[in-house]
Design a protein around this motif. Structure first.
Motif, PDB file in Angstrom:
ATOM      1  N   GLY A 257       0.806  -1.213   0.000  1.00 20.13           N
ATOM      2  CA  GLY A 257       0.000   0.000   0.000  1.00 20.13           C
ATOM      3  C   GLY A 257       0.839   1.263   0.000  1.00 20.13           C
ATOM      4  O   GLY A 257       2.062   1.222   0.166  1.00 20.13           O
ATOM      5  N   TRP A 258       0.155   2.396  -0.138  1.00 23.97           N
ATOM      6  CA  TRP A 258       0.862   3.661  -0.357  1.00 23.97           C
ATOM      7  C   TRP A 258       1.745   4.096   0.808  1.00 23.97           C
ATOM      8  O   TRP A 258       2.715   4.822   0.602  1.00 23.97           O
ATOM      9  CB  TRP A 258      -0.106   4.760  -0.781  1.00 23.97           C
ATOM     10  N   HIS A 261       5.260   3.081   0.377  1.00 24.88           N
ATOM     11  CA  HIS A 261       5.903   3.597  -0.834  1.00 24.88           C
ATOM     12  C   HIS A 261       7.029   4.551  -0.450  1.00 24.88           C
ATOM     13  O   HIS A 261       6.965   5.213   0.587  1.00 24.88           O
ATOM     14  CB  HIS A 261       4.851   4.331  -1.675  1.00 24.88           C
ATOM     15  N   PHE A 265       3.329  10.602  -1.085  1.00 28.02           N
ATOM     16  CA  PHE A 265       2.569  11.784  -1.475  1.00 28.02           C
ATOM     17  C   PHE A 265       2.972  12.356  -2.827  1.00 28.02           C
ATOM     18  O   PHE A 265       2.552  13.432  -3.206  1.00 28.02           O
ATOM     19  CB  PHE A 265       2.579  12.813  -0.347  1.00 28.02           C
ATOM     20  N   PHE A 267       2.162  10.358  -5.283  1.00 22.99           N
ATOM     21  CA  PHE A 267       1.031   9.751  -5.998  1.00 22.99           C
ATOM     22  C   PHE A 267       1.440   9.225  -7.371  1.00 22.99           C
ATOM     23  O   PHE A 267       0.774   9.489  -8.365  1.00 22.99           O
ATOM     24  CB  PHE A 267      -0.121  10.749  -6.137  1.00 22.99           C
ATOM     25  N   THR A 268       2.573   8.524  -7.423  1.00 29.60           N
ATOM     26  CA  THR A 268       3.000   7.947  -8.696  1.00 29.60           C
ATOM     27  C   THR A 268       2.248   6.647  -8.938  1.00 29.60           C
ATOM     28  O   THR A 268       1.883   5.938  -7.997  1.00 29.60           O
ATOM     29  CB  THR A 268       4.511   7.651  -8.669  1.00 29.60           C
ATOM     30  N   PRO A 269       2.026   6.303 -10.216  1.00 30.36           N
ATOM     31  CA  PRO A 269       1.209   5.114 -10.491  1.00 30.36           C
ATOM     32  C   PRO A 269       1.910   3.785 -10.204  1.00 30.36           C
ATOM     33  O   PRO A 269       1.240   2.767 -10.111  1.00 30.36           O
ATOM     34  CB  PRO A 269       0.862   5.255 -11.974  1.00 30.36           C
ATOM     35  N   HIS A 270       3.234   3.776 -10.091  1.00 33.32           N
ATOM     36  CA  HIS A 270       3.923   2.501  -9.847  1.00 33.32           C
ATOM     37  C   HIS A 270       4.549   2.456  -8.459  1.00 33.32           C
ATOM     38  O   HIS A 270       5.029   3.462  -7.935  1.00 33.32           O
ATOM     39  CB  HIS A 270       4.981   2.244 -10.929  1.00 33.32           C
ATOM     40  N   TYR A 271       4.555   1.261  -7.901  1.00 30.38           N
ATOM     41  CA  TYR A 271       5.048   1.066  -6.536  1.00 30.38           C
ATOM     42  C   TYR A 271       6.568   1.056  -6.523  1.00 30.38           C
ATOM     43  O   TYR A 271       7.216   0.401  -7.330  1.00 30.38           O
ATOM     44  CB  TYR A 271       4.534  -0.265  -5.996  1.00 30.38           C
TER      45      TYR A 271
END
Lengths: 438, 438
Positions: A257-258, A261, A265, A267-271
């Motif tokens: 989950g974010w 990461h 914050f 908010f990039t689309p890839h982990y």
């Protein structure tokens, strides 16, 4: 401790107890002797005000700004750093987050991934104990089924040497058994696992805040545990996860989950996993419950000044063993022939609880253990009951938390037990009806 | 609503608003117009006392007994039943538990399992939007990698028909987009997915409590969402999970903890899932945070009497659209040429937020959106900023919660915006330094 210990002896022990004032850090309900801190710890006196502040000020007034201004964002790590001091971990190696079951899923998955990535295709066994806490076995069952591993359950620690074969990928154990209070030798077991190339996953649910834990010194690989037992974090308090630094940045855990990461914050689309144990975070944490956990951790850190040079938890461990020794001695002296001691007598193998089974075969198989626990609860002595099965007896379980229990409490609880037995109080119908949760 | 709306018009709308008294259910901080309820909802006035009761009475005095006496054990289901009324679900179909990310992992895993079990080996694609909330994509990435699926991201809803091929196993969408406020037609999209044999997973993070949701009527398959936005559950409040009854008892989810067991307190060594959605529970829940969520849910249920025969959320939806219409009209009238409306103008495609981007190309690429949001926050108008990238602009995001916002709030927030622009207030250095979380 002799079998003719008296109430006066207990009071003398309390007067000499260097930790006696720590009891003031808690709000103990009137008329209760609480021997269930291994199930849900007592409320620290500081918690209501702290929770009220988080709710009314940090949330109510600060609103979204409190992620920065009240540093909600740092809570899992800040609490993890406090907890690290209790479990032999280093700073920034522990995160307080999610539930024990979910954290177990993360670390068992990560351990399996390491073995899969190593290319050793014959190493596909997870070993655990049949008597492990059920949720640990359920999570392991799920991951074994999903990832092509076999879960092998041993019946006792004696079977461990034979079970540690080159096929073993992970040895997953609970350090202190929830039913019996028996404690593993973390260093020796970890060494034995490593000798056959297996990784270790330790569940510290009944260890953290209860007994000394030496994760780094024992060279353990992964550990998880619970915030609501000996850590006094409140009902369902968030749990914790520790990963040895040699593994922490090496794997992805699946619950990506974010909050795990590297830059949540952005908010990039890839982990892109955060460095170190921070990648074991997943979603947004329950801030109110997490804040309450901090008050619980602080009660344990308040014992640190008494440890002298004996390391974390030394003073609490000394008192814990004295309390459980006293309880065992008094039960054996005052209830002769009634109980079998399920918890190991040897200090090195004992957690911070004492479990008893009924000695009389009829009572052992019947409702006696359950009913005695209920009768004690009615008298304000709160322990709990754990049902047995074909292999294991029904047990009466009593947790001893040195932070808030006195030797006089031990005396009084045995006195109540004696009366419950002598008066046949436990045979009353109202103590023989089962509830959903005990 | 005309472009020459005045403050008096707004006050007249407030006087005529049937929901105007619901604002009294909240404790709004002095001097704040809170347009960030889509990030963290406002504290209900009832929450501090309820949380204090859970801490001091249920935990402090009740201790372990409260699992029974305070029915902690039922909380995920009891709250789920309240929430069900807001999202078009039936009783006992929803559980409030864990985090959104973790619940997504459970349902996406379950959806994949159904496809795997069906034997259709060609069906191994998960479709989502590149603009979906990142944690959803991270979780999907993880599960796709682990289970041999491909994650296909589309750039806009227009690409959906072409993307729905027979290879699609799961269509995973967020109902209302977190950045733009654009809302999908759940019924039409679900029907299109089902037409090619795909299952749907809906993230309701920006829908539950914000817009009408019709899970059963739309024949959706799985849904998850968040408790701390429009549901006013508090920081990091537990999330929720809904599973269509035709799937609920059919699959195991992988996070098979003891609370999802058919008989958790029998402590059996093997997992046996509970019937229905209860199997989507995992570990022990954070009871204090979960109790706070109930107060939030109750604020939404307080609007039910105003819905008349128009179904759940009808009255709130009507006011939400009037608020966002008014905000759009006032911004366009009073800040001409400064902003582009990112949120769809069409009611059927709009959530409960309004997002703006800078119209001037230099400002659109620069720091203006961020700095204007900071300048508004300094004036007590709390919205938030979401960074853009090569494809999408930086945005100013304003959430409108009809429970506690008035038309006068809308007027005042636009008045502040006008002053921030007219005075070039946003160019001040202090509004141009980035914080970690906004």
């Amino acid at each position: 401790m002799t079998i003719d210990m008296t109430l006066d002896d207990c009071r003398a022990l309390d007067r000499a107890d260097p930790l006696r004032n720590l009891r003031d850090l808690f709000t103990l309900p009137e008329g209760v002797i609480y021997l269930d801190g291994n199930s849900l710890g007592v409320m620290p006196a500081a918690t209501p005000a702290r929770v009220a502040e988080v709710v009314a000020q940090e949330w109510g007034t600060g609103l979204i700004r409190s992620w920065n201004t009240a540093r909600w964002i740092d809570l899992p790590q800040r609490l993890g750093n406090k907890l690290a001091r209790l479990i032999g971990a280093a700073p920034d190696e522990v995160m307080c987050t999610d539930s024990t079951s979910i954290n177990l899923y993360k670390v068992l998955f990560a351990a399996m991934s390491q073995v899969i990535d190593s290319g050793d295709a014959a190493r596909r066994t997870v070993v655990s104990e049949r008597s492990n806490f059920p949720t640990d076995l359920y999570i392991a069952e799920s991951l074994c089924r999903e990832r092509g591993f076999t879960l092998k359950l041993i019946d006792s620690v004696d079977a461990l040497p034979a079970a540690l074969t080159p096929e073993v990928a992970v040895l997953m154990l609970t350090h202190v058994n929830y039913r019996t209070g028996a404690m593993h030798d973390m260093t020796a077991v970890t060494m034995a696992a490593h000798a056959v190339g297996a990784l270790t996953v330790w569940d510290l649910a009944h260890s953290a805040g209860a007994v000394p834990v030496t994760l780094n010194e024992s060279d353990a690989d992964f550990a998880i545990g619970c915030g609501y037992k000996y850590l006094n974090g409140g009902p369902g308090a968030p749990a914790f996860v520790w990963v040895n630094t040699r593994h922490a940045s090496k794997f992805d855990q699946p619950l990506s989950g974010w909050f795990g990461h590297a830059a949540p914050f952005e908010f990039t689309p890839h982990y892109r996993p955060a460095p170190g144990v921070a990648r074991y975070l997943c979603g947004t944490q329950p801030i109110i419950s997490l804040s309450a956990l901090e008050c619980g951790l602080d009660t344990l850190l308040a014992a640190e000044p008494f440890n002298a040079d004996f390391g974390p938890m030394a003073a609490l461990r000394t008192k814990s063993l004295e309390l459980t020794d006293a309880f065992i001695a008094l039960v054996e002296a005052r209830c002769p022939g009634r109980f079998t001691l399920v918890t190991p007598r040897a200090h090195a193998q004992r957690g911070s609880q004492v479990c008893l089974a009924m000695k009389n075969p009829d009572e052992a198989q019947g409702n006696a253990a359950y009913a005695i626990v209920q009768a004690l609860i009615a008298r304000g002595v709160i322990g709990d009951f754990r049902a047995g099965d074909a292999q294991t007896p029904h047990i009466l379980r009593f947790g001893f938390t040195p932070l808030y229990l006195s030797f006089e409490d031990v005396w009084d609880s045995v006195e109540h037990l004696v009366q419950v037995l002598d008066n046949n109080e436990w045979r009353r119908p109202e103590f023989n009806q089962k509830n959903a949760v005990t």
